[in-house]
Design an enzyme around this catalytic site. Structure first.
Site, PDB file in Angstrom:
ATOM      1  N   TYR A 190      33.179  37.215  43.160  1.00 56.85           N
ATOM      2  CA  TYR A 190      31.839  37.733  42.882  1.00 56.85           C
ATOM      3  C   TYR A 190      31.509  37.485  41.397  1.00 56.85           C
ATOM      4  O   TYR A 190      32.412  37.322  40.582  1.00 56.85           O
ATOM      5  CB  TYR A 190      31.794  39.238  43.227  1.00 56.85           C
ATOM      6  CG  TYR A 190      30.464  39.879  42.951  1.00 56.85           C
ATOM      7  CD1 TYR A 190      29.326  39.488  43.660  1.00 56.85           C
ATOM      8  CD2 TYR A 190      30.330  40.846  41.974  1.00 56.85           C
ATOM      9  CE1 TYR A 190      28.095  40.056  43.387  1.00 56.85           C
ATOM     10  CE2 TYR A 190      29.102  41.426  41.693  1.00 56.85           C
ATOM     11  CZ  TYR A 190      27.984  41.018  42.406  1.00 56.85           C
ATOM     12  OH  TYR A 190      26.768  41.564  42.129  1.00 56.85           O
ATOM     13  N   THR A 192      30.868  39.091  38.762  1.00 56.55           N
ATOM     14  CA  THR A 192      31.464  39.845  37.647  1.00 56.55           C
ATOM     15  C   THR A 192      32.981  39.723  37.601  1.00 56.55           C
ATOM     16  O   THR A 192      33.620  40.330  36.746  1.00 56.55           O
ATOM     17  CB  THR A 192      31.116  41.338  37.779  1.00 56.55           C
ATOM     18  OG1 THR A 192      31.543  41.772  39.077  1.00 56.55           O
ATOM     19  CG2 THR A 192      29.626  41.575  37.618  1.00 56.55           C
ATOM     20  N   LYS A 193      33.592  38.959  38.511  1.00 56.77           N
ATOM     21  CA  LYS A 193      35.060  38.900  38.544  1.00 56.77           C
ATOM     22  C   LYS A 193      35.574  37.791  37.623  1.00 56.77           C
ATOM     23  O   LYS A 193      34.800  37.003  37.090  1.00 56.77           O
ATOM     24  CB  LYS A 193      35.546  38.688  39.981  1.00 56.77           C
ATOM     25  CG  LYS A 193      34.880  39.598  40.999  1.00 56.77           C
ATOM     26  CD  LYS A 193      35.296  41.069  40.908  1.00 56.77           C
ATOM     27  CE  LYS A 193      34.367  41.907  41.769  1.00 56.77           C
ATOM     28  NZ  LYS A 193      34.928  43.066  42.389  1.00 56.77           N
ATOM     29  N   THR A 194      36.905  37.721  37.491  1.00 55.16           N
ATOM     30  CA  THR A 194      37.486  36.836  36.471  1.00 55.16           C
ATOM     31  C   THR A 194      37.410  35.358  36.856  1.00 55.16           C
ATOM     32  O   THR A 194      37.590  34.491  36.010  1.00 55.16           O
ATOM     33  CB  THR A 194      38.955  37.217  36.216  1.00 55.16           C
ATOM     34  OG1 THR A 194      39.636  37.218  37.473  1.00 55.16           O
ATOM     35  CG2 THR A 194      39.051  38.589  35.585  1.00 55.16           C
ATOM     36  N   LEU A 195      37.202  35.076  38.133  1.00 56.78           N
ATOM     37  CA  LEU A 195      36.876  33.710  38.573  1.00 56.78           C
ATOM     38  C   LEU A 195      35.609  33.903  39.391  1.00 56.78           C
ATOM     39  O   LEU A 195      35.625  34.637  40.388  1.00 56.78           O
ATOM     40  CB  LEU A 195      38.008  33.117  39.429  1.00 56.78           C
ATOM     41  CG  LEU A 195      37.882  31.658  39.922  1.00 56.78           C
ATOM     42  CD1 LEU A 195      39.243  31.128  40.395  1.00 56.78           C
ATOM     43  CD2 LEU A 195      36.842  31.443  40.976  1.00 56.78           C
TER      44      LEU A 195
END
Ligand SMILES: *Cc1c(COP(=O)(O)O)cnc(C)c1O
Length: 278
Positions: A190, A192-195
């Protein structure tokens, strides 16, 4: 045509902006020009590279969200009405929601004040004869005590699904989260995630039967994927073997994911620098 301007509040400290480089942009353009927009060669490559990144011989199934991946995980494990699944009280709603999708009951266990991860010392008190699985969440990327959780699971014959939506890259005892001994681990891509691929997720397992079931159920219960049917030497024949879902990842998203994965360590270092500054 210009993209419509969203009416946003003036920026102060934007929350977890995606870090999109020129390679991601160029790959999306190539994908568009290739004419293959949905699940195809870029998804297959992304799954392969993701498995290689985690190591340990795991299988990866790309899906259109972590919620979808978690749902496919509880489905593949045969969790259903009358079953209980242990989840932490403090997490995103998806962790408990997917248990209800299957008609099973989430049982909430408190988190530790320091880590905000599930309090391992309180898990066993929540186990009943109906308990089938534990879903630990690696909150904000800090790994849960997976050795203790896997030990409890072994003692009570429970399955373990790691909600690793925040946990890429994260290690436990020197092993990447995703390559531990759990039944399934699910990552989120998603925004806002780190990937970040906009929407997306990865179901990771070392159990070939779970991987096979998840692949079928991510695409309407069809026993062969579209790419498999249409590539050279393939044929169109397929069967629908179960009422599946529409959870496949697009090649457009995988195009972004391929380069985000390559830049994972670089992006991790940048987040560490920013955290240091604070
Ligand atoms: C974001 C998140 C999810 C869901 O991820 P999606 O890809 O948006 O479905 C699940 N669990 C946790 C802990 C999350 O933060």
């Amino acid at each position: 045509m210009n993209a419509p301007q969203a009416t946003l509040k003036p920026p102060f400290l934007p929350f977890a902006l995606p870090d999109i480089g020129e390679d991601e942009i160029a790959e999306v353009v190539s994908c568009l020009r290739s004419g293959w927009l949905s699940t195809g060669p870029r998804c297959a490559q992304f799954e392969k590279n993701f498995a290689a990144h985690l190591g340990g011989g795991v299988a990866c199934v790309a899906v259109n969200s972590a919620t979808a991946g978690l749902h496919l995980a509880v489905e593949a494990l045969g969790i259903g009405p009358g079953d209980e699944v242990i989840v932490p009280v403090h997490t995103f709603t998806a962790t408990a929601e997917i248990v209800r999708y299957m008609g099973a009951d989430p049982v909430f266990v408190d988190v530790e004040p320091g880590s905000l991860n599930i309090d391992v010392s309180k898990i066993e008190a929540a186990v009943t004869p109906r308990t089938r699985a534990i879903i630990p969440v690696h909150y904000a990327g800090l790994a849960c005590d997976m050795a203790a959780i896997l030990e409890i699971a072994r003692r009570h014959d429970l399955r373990v699904i790691e909600d690793a939506a925040h946990a890429l890259p994260t290690t436990f005892g020197g092993t990447q989260v995703g390559a531990l001994e759990s039944d399934v681990t699910v990552f989120s891509f998603y925004v806002t995630k780190t990937l970040a691929t906009g929407e997306g997720g990865m179901l990771v397992t070392r159990d070939a039967e779970i991987a096979k079931r998840a692949k079928v159920m991510r695409l309407h219960g069809i026993n062969r994927d579209v790419f498999d049917r249409y590539r050279a030497g393939g044929n169109w024949y397929y069967e629908v073997i179960a009422p599946g879902f529409k959870y496949n990842l697009t090649d457009l998203a995988a195009a972004i994911g391929l380069h985000q994965l390559r830049r994972l360590d670089e992006m991790h270092r940048r987040r560490e620098q920013i955290a240091e500054a604070y």
